[in-house]
Scaffold this motif. Sequence first.
Motif, mmCIF file in Angstrom:
data_model
loop_
_atom_site.group_PDB
_atom_site.id
_atom_site.type_symbol
_atom_site.label_atom_id
_atom_site.label_comp_id
_atom_site.label_asym_id
_atom_site.label_seq_id
_atom_site.Cartn_x
_atom_site.Cartn_y
_atom_site.Cartn_z
ATOM 1 N N MET A 361 0.852 -1.252 0.131
ATOM 2 C CA MET A 361 0.189 -0.041 0.134
ATOM 3 C C MET A 361 0.875 1.143 0.222
ATOM 4 N N THR A 362 0.410 2.329 -0.500
ATOM 5 C CA THR A 362 1.278 3.638 -0.441
ATOM 6 C C THR A 362 1.137 4.210 0.784
ATOM 7 N N TYR A 363 1.838 5.023 1.456
ATOM 8 C CA TYR A 363 1.537 5.627 2.734
ATOM 9 C C TYR A 363 0.441 6.336 2.800
ATOM 10 N N ASP A 364 -0.091 6.928 1.852
ATOM 11 C CA ASP A 364 -1.359 7.518 1.915
ATOM 12 C C ASP A 364 -2.539 7.130 1.874
ATOM 13 N N MET A 365 -2.250 5.764 1.847
ATOM 14 C CA MET A 365 -3.603 4.824 1.835
ATOM 15 C C MET A 365 -3.848 4.394 3.293
ATOM 16 N N LEU A 366 -2.999 4.613 4.143
ATOM 17 C CA LEU A 366 -3.375 4.177 5.469
ATOM 18 C C LEU A 366 -4.698 4.774 6.150
ATOM 19 N N THR A 367 -5.392 3.809 6.681
ATOM 20 C CA THR A 367 -6.765 4.359 7.184
ATOM 21 C C THR A 367 -7.018 3.995 8.821
#
Lengths: 480, 388
Positions: A361-367
Amino acid sequence: MKYETVIGLEVHVELATQSKIFCSCSAHSYGAEPNEHVCPACCGMPGMLPVVNKRVVDYGMKAGLMLGCHINRVTTFDKKSYYYPDLPAAYQTTQWFAPVAVNGLVEIETSKGKKGVRIKQIHMEEDAGKLVHDIREDTTHVDFNRTSVPLIEIVSQPDLSSAEEVVAYLDRLKNLLRYARVAECEMAHGTMRCDVNLSVRPEGSDKLGVRTEMKNMNSIEAIKRAIEYETARHIDALENNTEVLVQETRRWDDIKGKSFAMRTKETAGDYRYFPDPNVMPVVIDDNWFDEIKSSLPEFPEVKRERYMSEYGLGEYDTEQITKSIALCECFEEAAKTCGDAKNAANWIISEVMSILNLRQMTYDMLTVSGKSLGELITLVSGGKVGRANAKKILAAMFDDASINPEEYANANGFVISNDTGLIDKVVKEVVESDPKSVADYKGGKEKALMALFGRCMKELKGNCDPQTLRKILIEYIDKI
Amino acid sequence: MIYTAKKDVNSACKIVAEDMLLTTDMPTAAGSKMLDGYMSLLEAEVLTILKDKGYGVCGKADVGEFAIDLLGETSYNGANTADGKLLNSSSEILKANEADAVIALDVNGTTRRAAAQNGLVSVKPTYGTVSRYGTVPVACSGETVSVMAKDAKTCRKVLDDIAGHDDKDGTSLPESEIAKKADAKEIKRIAIINDMMADVSDDVKANIDSAVAKLDVEVVNIDSSVIASSRPAWNILMSAELCNNVSRYDGVKYGHRAEKFSGIDELYTNSRTEAFGDLLKTAIIFGSETLSTENYMKVYDKALRTRRVIVEEFAKIFAEFDAVMIPACSKAFYTEDDVKADKYVSYKENFYTAPASITGLPAVVAGGVQLIGKAFSENALLELASKI
């Protein structure tokens, strides 16, 4: 003679809005069937009228402010006419006369130090469709999923002078736009595309040389190669009169490692711009402007400074976390919740980032929310949950962001037991079952103790404070 | 008359839609071979509204190619004539009692002109008060959906039913603006523009005199060369927008496609060459030229600025007068021979229709004369028209 290269960039960035710029079709067609996300409006059929997606203007303003631009408070849309099968209305709605943002400045850093790159303008526009050529059938298919997906085009002044600077500039754009969460900026996904305007002149000259525009570079590496090739071609032409340079658009062929002049037919033409009478001028009042301005994140360097001074983080930790706004937000909230910034930073870097990497996952995809992570860290530092079990809980939180760590720990038997009776029982069983390890340890092999410790921890399902276990284990063995 | 009729429509009020309004149950050709048999995926918002309110849409009236001619002479179905005179299909349908009202797209004044030559009433409402969603786009900055009927009362009723804000039309005004129509003041002072009277026939002059005699209002003759300059400015804006709007018809996705072509450029060229008529081609070339880099500031931008001057001129006149009275045409009927002798008649006759088109002001034609009023004054104009 020494030469210098003068480069200006036109960067197209796909905005990460849910819907298209003038209709409600989904703007995300990755994995969709061809022509799945289309309607009469984005297919250019008669009768549909464009209605501006406000979110696109929000994002355009955010991008402008992140890149230090002046925002035009009255911004208008214009029609650009040309015939191409991927452009169903035979015009693209763009901004020609009053773009949303102008006169910006972006600071980059290279091996030569810091440098400002001026932004001429940022304008909003709609993307075109895709043509799929079928060689076997000798036909071309049109896919309109991408038509009317919102783009911004960021036009720089010719302030760049090397491939290194261009790469630094693109990285900076990507970083800032991702921080503002307006775009993904991934060249491999086509969400960032770059045209390079390049000319060469004798060093120190203030007169610009003949400029060529290069298209079709699909990666940072291709951009580097294209700039190096084109610079060499220009210098060769000037030094050795190998050819006469003309102002033209060239297509980069990354496999051949060469640029080729595009047929004049592909580039010539008068776009006949005029204001789109169906789209009223967009007036950005103070409320709207202030709302957008206050929604902007801290700049990455401001965050870095603050992380080191306010949280006392080291340079490496700071660099890692500030790579992504999602990591920053998660870290800040987690630090606030658990009250231990350094511990929160460790968790982000060692655990959160490794799961992101593992799951590609890209870091920005962190939920995972910072609050939940902070709660989890508190459970571990408070001795309620063991670290190994905490990692399991974190993995579960990646699958379902709504998980409450404490409830999950309780429900899944991840809570450390203070029952020393149980620990005594397990230690006794393990030690009695493995006299060899006990003998090794007594003979001076520290590793043998670790093996016994590990087996005890496993039997206890990790729900034990390691210090307590170690103490009981050593005491037990010593008594034998 | 040329129209597609639906036989099974039973309604107290029957509507015929001009073929510039898209329908999903009947083809929409916009008078062009390019769109012959074109079935739209969407329906004109005004027709949806009317159906919901109990009107019966009982057919489609033929129109000149993309409604830019004023006489109906350029339809791909051929001119609609009787005794050599060119007739408008919409007005013929009304005269034959086939429908109670016609809903049209007033691009260049076709329905206003048709009403004038047939003693019918036509209202072109204030720009932005009626949704243009689902109309074939031609000159979007000025065209509006319009209504034509035998009397002012029917026009008023239908217009009241279709006016209103539409989220699907970015130029649609908010309800609070449209509501200003209710405040339209009674018309007491009218200005006749001398500059618009110079070249009209005696019967048109007689219409003006007769209207003045019937109305209990103060009438003053004034000069305004500015209003008389509407035509060239409107022709520039209309042609430019038209050129852009019809460029979508390229033979690739729908519409006429040439049988013979080699490569994409020929596909475009042959399809468009075969499907478009002469007047339209002239407008396309003219419009394309006005938008070229070389001409944009000299021509198109100047036309935009002229539009503003014309709007300001009307504002000045409306400071003293409640409405303006001008002819709707130079003479009632043209023949096929007239058009053969000068195929650009329509581009000249819009001298009379361009002032309301370029400004977006409401205009009502009745008794062969045209009344142009302040924005949102269409009800007052119709009230006056009912007395002519």
